[in-house]
Design an enzyme around this catalytic site. Structure first.
Site, PDB file in Angstrom:
ATOM      1  N   GLY A  45       2.613   2.503   5.482  1.00  0.00           N
ATOM      2  CA  GLY A  45       3.837   1.688   5.571  1.00  0.00           C
ATOM      3  C   GLY A  45       4.614   2.022   6.838  1.00  0.00           C
ATOM      4  O   GLY A  45       5.135   1.138   7.523  1.00  0.00           O
ATOM      5  N   CYS A  55       0.744  -0.258  -9.421  1.00  0.00           N
ATOM      6  CA  CYS A  55       1.883   0.342  -8.694  1.00  0.00           C
ATOM      7  C   CYS A  55       3.094   0.537  -9.591  1.00  0.00           C
ATOM      8  O   CYS A  55       3.880   1.447  -9.373  1.00  0.00           O
ATOM      9  CB  CYS A  55       2.249  -0.518  -7.496  1.00  0.00           C
ATOM     10  SG  CYS A  55       2.595  -2.220  -7.925  1.00  0.00           S
ATOM     11  N   GLU A  93       5.705  -3.305   0.605  1.00  0.00           N
ATOM     12  CA  GLU A  93       5.584  -3.180  -0.854  1.00  0.00           C
ATOM     13  C   GLU A  93       4.846  -1.873  -1.120  1.00  0.00           C
ATOM     14  O   GLU A  93       3.618  -1.821  -1.049  1.00  0.00           O
ATOM     15  CB  GLU A  93       4.807  -4.377  -1.423  1.00  0.00           C
ATOM     16  CG  GLU A  93       5.526  -5.715  -1.264  1.00  0.00           C
ATOM     17  CD  GLU A  93       6.729  -5.863  -2.191  1.00  0.00           C
ATOM     18  OE1 GLU A  93       6.750  -5.218  -3.250  1.00  0.00           O
ATOM     19  OE2 GLU A  93       7.652  -6.615  -1.832  1.00  0.00           O
ATOM     20  N   GLY A 141       0.833  -1.211   0.000  1.00  0.00           N
ATOM     21  CA  GLY A 141       0.000   0.000   0.000  1.00  0.00           C
ATOM     22  C   GLY A 141       0.854   1.242   0.000  1.00  0.00           C
ATOM     23  O   GLY A 141       2.014   1.218  -0.419  1.00  0.00           O
TER      24      GLY A 141
HETATM   25  P1  NAD Z   1      -5.338   0.900   0.621  1.00  0.00           P
HETATM   26  O1  NAD Z   1      -6.147   2.138   0.903  1.00  0.00           O
HETATM   27  O2  NAD Z   1      -6.050  -0.327   0.162  1.00  0.00           O
HETATM   28  O3  NAD Z   1      -4.492   0.598   1.936  1.00  0.00           O
HETATM   29  C1  NAD Z   1      -3.658  -0.523   2.028  1.00  0.00           C
HETATM   30  C2  NAD Z   1      -4.000  -1.294   3.278  1.00  0.00           C
HETATM   31  O4  NAD Z   1      -3.706  -0.509   4.430  1.00  0.00           O
HETATM   32  C3  NAD Z   1      -5.462  -1.675   3.361  1.00  0.00           C
HETATM   33  O5  NAD Z   1      -5.559  -3.041   3.668  1.00  0.00           O
HETATM   34  C4  NAD Z   1      -5.999  -0.765   4.442  1.00  0.00           C
HETATM   35  O6  NAD Z   1      -7.044  -1.350   5.182  1.00  0.00           O
HETATM   36  C5  NAD Z   1      -4.804  -0.526   5.325  1.00  0.00           C
HETATM   37  N1  NAD Z   1      -4.866   0.748   6.018  1.00  0.00           N
HETATM   38  C6  NAD Z   1      -5.327   1.933   5.516  1.00  0.00           C
HETATM   39  N2  NAD Z   1      -5.179   2.905   6.454  1.00  0.00           N
HETATM   40  C7  NAD Z   1      -4.638   2.333   7.543  1.00  0.00           C
HETATM   41  C8  NAD Z   1      -4.224   2.816   8.828  1.00  0.00           C
HETATM   42  N3  NAD Z   1      -4.353   4.101   9.156  1.00  0.00           N
HETATM   43  N4  NAD Z   1      -3.697   1.938   9.696  1.00  0.00           N
HETATM   44  C9  NAD Z   1      -3.538   0.635   9.350  1.00  0.00           C
HETATM   45  N5  NAD Z   1      -3.901   0.138   8.150  1.00  0.00           N
HETATM   46  C10 NAD Z   1      -4.443   0.956   7.271  1.00  0.00           C
HETATM   47  O7  NAD Z   1      -4.255   1.155  -0.447  1.00  0.00           O
HETATM   48  P2  NAD Z   1      -3.433   2.467  -0.738  1.00  0.00           P
HETATM   49  O8  NAD Z   1      -2.610   2.800   0.441  1.00  0.00           O
HETATM   50  O9  NAD Z   1      -4.307   3.473  -1.387  1.00  0.00           O
HETATM   51  O10 NAD Z   1      -2.508   1.798  -1.875  1.00  0.00           O
HETATM   52  C11 NAD Z   1      -2.015   2.517  -2.917  1.00  0.00           C
HETATM   53  C12 NAD Z   1      -0.506   2.516  -2.829  1.00  0.00           C
HETATM   54  O11 NAD Z   1      -0.057   1.183  -2.795  1.00  0.00           O
HETATM   55  C13 NAD Z   1       0.144   3.151  -4.030  1.00  0.00           C
HETATM   56  O12 NAD Z   1       1.231   3.924  -3.584  1.00  0.00           O
HETATM   57  C14 NAD Z   1       0.655   1.966  -4.831  1.00  0.00           C
HETATM   58  O13 NAD Z   1       1.754   2.258  -5.637  1.00  0.00           O
HETATM   59  C15 NAD Z   1       0.996   1.017  -3.724  1.00  0.00           C
HETATM   60  N6  NAD Z   1       0.980  -0.366  -4.211  1.00  0.00           N
HETATM   61  C16 NAD Z   1       2.150  -1.035  -4.184  1.00  0.00           C
HETATM   62  C17 NAD Z   1       2.187  -2.321  -4.675  1.00  0.00           C
HETATM   63  C18 NAD Z   1       3.464  -3.099  -4.677  1.00  0.00           C
HETATM   64  O14 NAD Z   1       3.392  -4.287  -4.951  1.00  0.00           O
HETATM   65  N7  NAD Z   1       4.606  -2.508  -4.370  1.00  0.00           N
HETATM   66  C19 NAD Z   1       1.030  -2.911  -5.183  1.00  0.00           C
HETATM   67  C20 NAD Z   1      -0.147  -2.188  -5.155  1.00  0.00           C
HETATM   68  C21 NAD Z   1      -0.172  -0.905  -4.662  1.00  0.00           C
END
Ligand code: NAD
Length: 469
Positions: free
Chosen positions: A206, A257, A223, A201
């Site tokens: 992260g 991503c 990731e 995410g």
């Molecule tokens: P998202 O909103 O789905 O969040 C990711 C996870 O984090 C979810 O399961 C969510 O429930 C959890 N989450 C959200 N807020 C939280 C908090 N405050 N505390 C704990 N957990 C929490 O996804 P996103 O963050 O919008 O993802 C998009 C990002 O992910 C982009 O930067 C994208 O590039 C990256 N991404 C990376 C990969 C990779 O393989 N490297 C793949 C897909 C997406």
């Protein structure tokens, strides 16, 4: 789909409590998950889950992201089954002890490493590839002999609900669980003493995950994402280059991503490149992409509005039409956004492609290296020297020469970011490794016990020690 999801979400949250991780800890302590047979049985059960429910998975992905069948197969379903097949084929050899040489001072003796599972893993997924992003790490975790909790993204509700329904039906429920939910449920999960935290995410969360892992001094893999640059050398095979850029950028409506985030090109090629790019977009998605069955939708209206706001005051040379109700944004091309605009500061993660121009090839490389290290970096060139400079100078999670996201199809290439784009790699053997601890073992023999390392010491013993250690 949404009603079903809500029901499952309630059910999962209601039944989730800390005893669940205790149950997984007990299962792991029993040693059951360490056997080769258990691992293969679970991986085969996962294949069955996918094969018997392919149509439901396709429906869920369509409900969440308007994902078409071909993309669903290529990037989620077929991708996951290929990963299982590959893993099962190699698992025995990955599990074998690895011989290491032993120095004279420890002779007679043998040294080797054994991969042992870490314990109970938490796998948190993102919404853009909502099936694959929890299933692929789960394959690695199970292959390495771990128990696992998977937490799909709450934004991709239909896929999350489907996983919550199917996983308990097919997999060992005392070892593998699905927990649905958003921030609150994830926060609750993060407080549990997992042995491995695997997160996909954004950067902000992260940091939260890494802090949670630090509390337990547990292993963590992040990731993340970032702005993946795509350099085009105007003298290369532009027809093929553009076709591949359009494929990598507008797949999943740009919500990938590793999608090319922006294009860098030398000034004199801008006009020709842009014209041909627009022609190729029309070829792949038609004059009315809203009618194309192959073009996806934005995950939700909030992200749709975020993306539309990026276009404020920009020079849009193609696309830009949108229907927030339908979560639709046309494939959009912007030229010359300023370096300090949101479009060039934030990861776009949507169907907008900015093109920025430079006076020379080296200036493009300098621009990339002055910014945070990306998850992927692309270069299209037929110039061997420039290719070598790019591969050598650009630090990125992965580099792909003359194509875009296709490098993900190679399960043997470790995948992960560097710096702000992530930490740790998975896929293939790399995935098995990050869910394992490499335990070093030395076995000595009683046959001979050289006295040189024992006191009382002497000059002669020191001379021998220097020679044999
Ligand atoms: P998202 O909103 O789905 O969040 C990711 C996870 O984090 C979810 O399961 C969510 O429930 C959890 N989450 C959200 N807020 C939280 C908090 N405050 N505390 C704990 N957990 C929490 O996804 P996103 O963050 O919008 O993802 C998009 C990002 O992910 C982009 O930067 C994208 O590039 C990256 N991404 C990376 C990969 C990779 O393989 N490297 C793949 C897909 C997406």
């Amino acid at each position: 789909m949404q009603d079903v999801s809500a029901t499952f979400q309630q059910a999962q949250v209601a039944t989730y409590n800390t005893t669940n991780i205790d149950e997984l800890k007990r299962t792991f302590a029993s040693g059951r998950t360490k056997s080769y047979e258990w691992r293969v049985e679970q991986l085969n059960a996962l294949t069955l889950l996918i094969e018997e429910n392919t149509s439901h998975i396709i429906e869920a992905l369509h409900a969440d992201l308007g994902k078409c069948k071909t993309e669903a197969w290529l990037t989620e379903i077929g991708y996951s089954t290929a990963s299982i097949t590959d893993t099962v084929k190699r698992l025995k050899s990955w599990m074998k002890p690895n011989k290491i040489s032993t120095p004279m001072i420890a002779q007679p003796g043998k040294s080797f490493t054994i991969n042992e599972p870490l314990g109970v893993a938490l796998i948190i997924g993102a919404w853009n590839y909502p099936f694959q992003l929890v299933i692929t790490p789960l394959i690695a975790a199970v292959a390495a002999g771990n128990c696992a909790v998977i937490k799909p993204s709450e934004l991709s509700l239909a896929t999350s609900a489907l996983l919550a329904k199917l996983v308990p039906k097919y997999l060992d429920n005392a070892a593998i669980k699905v927990v649905e939910g958003g921030k609150d449920e994830t926060t609750e999960l993060l407080a549990q003493p997992f042995d491995k935290y695997f997160y996909t995410g954004g950067e902000q969360v992260g940091r939260i995950v890494m802090t949670a892992a630090a509390k337990h001094l547990a292993s963590v893999t992040l990731e993340l994402g970032g702005k993946s640059p795509c350099v085009v050398d105007g003298e290369t095979n532009l027809d093929v280059a553009i076709r591949r850029i359009v494929w990598g950028k507008w797949m999943n409506a740009g919500q990938t991503c590793v999608a090319p985030d922006y294009v860098l090109i030398e000034e004199e090629y801008l006009a020709d490149f842009s014209q041909r790019l627009i022609a190729e977009i029309k070829k792949q998605y038609g004059k009315e992409p809203s009618q194309s069955k192959d073009y996806g939708r934005i995950i939700n209206q909030r992200h749709c509005s975020r993306l539309i706001n990026y276009l404020d005051g920009q020079n849009v040379i193609h696309g830009g039409k949108h229907k927030v109700d339908d979560k639709f944004i046309e494939p959009t091309v912007v030229v010359q956004p300023t370096a300090d605009s949101a479009l060039m500061q934030e990861e776009i993660f949507g169907p907008i492609l900015p093109i920025v121009t430079f006076k020379s090839k080296q200036k493009m490389l300098d621009f990339i290296t002055s910014r945070p290290k990306p998850l992927a970096a692309y270069v299209f060139t037929s110039n061997a020297k420039f290719e070598a400079d790019f591969v050598e100078q650009i630090s990125a999670g992965s580099v792909c020469v003359n194509d875009t996201s296709i490098f993900m199809a190679n399960h043997d290439l470790p995948f992960g970011g560097v710096g702000t784009s992530g930490m740790g790699q998975y896929h293939g053997k790399a995935g098995f490794d990050i869910f394992s601890h490499t335990k070093s073992v030395m076995k000595r023999s009683f046959k001979f016990d050289a006295p040189i390392r024992y006191a009382p010491f002497s000059k002669f013993k020191l001379m021998l020690l220097k020679k044999f250690s």
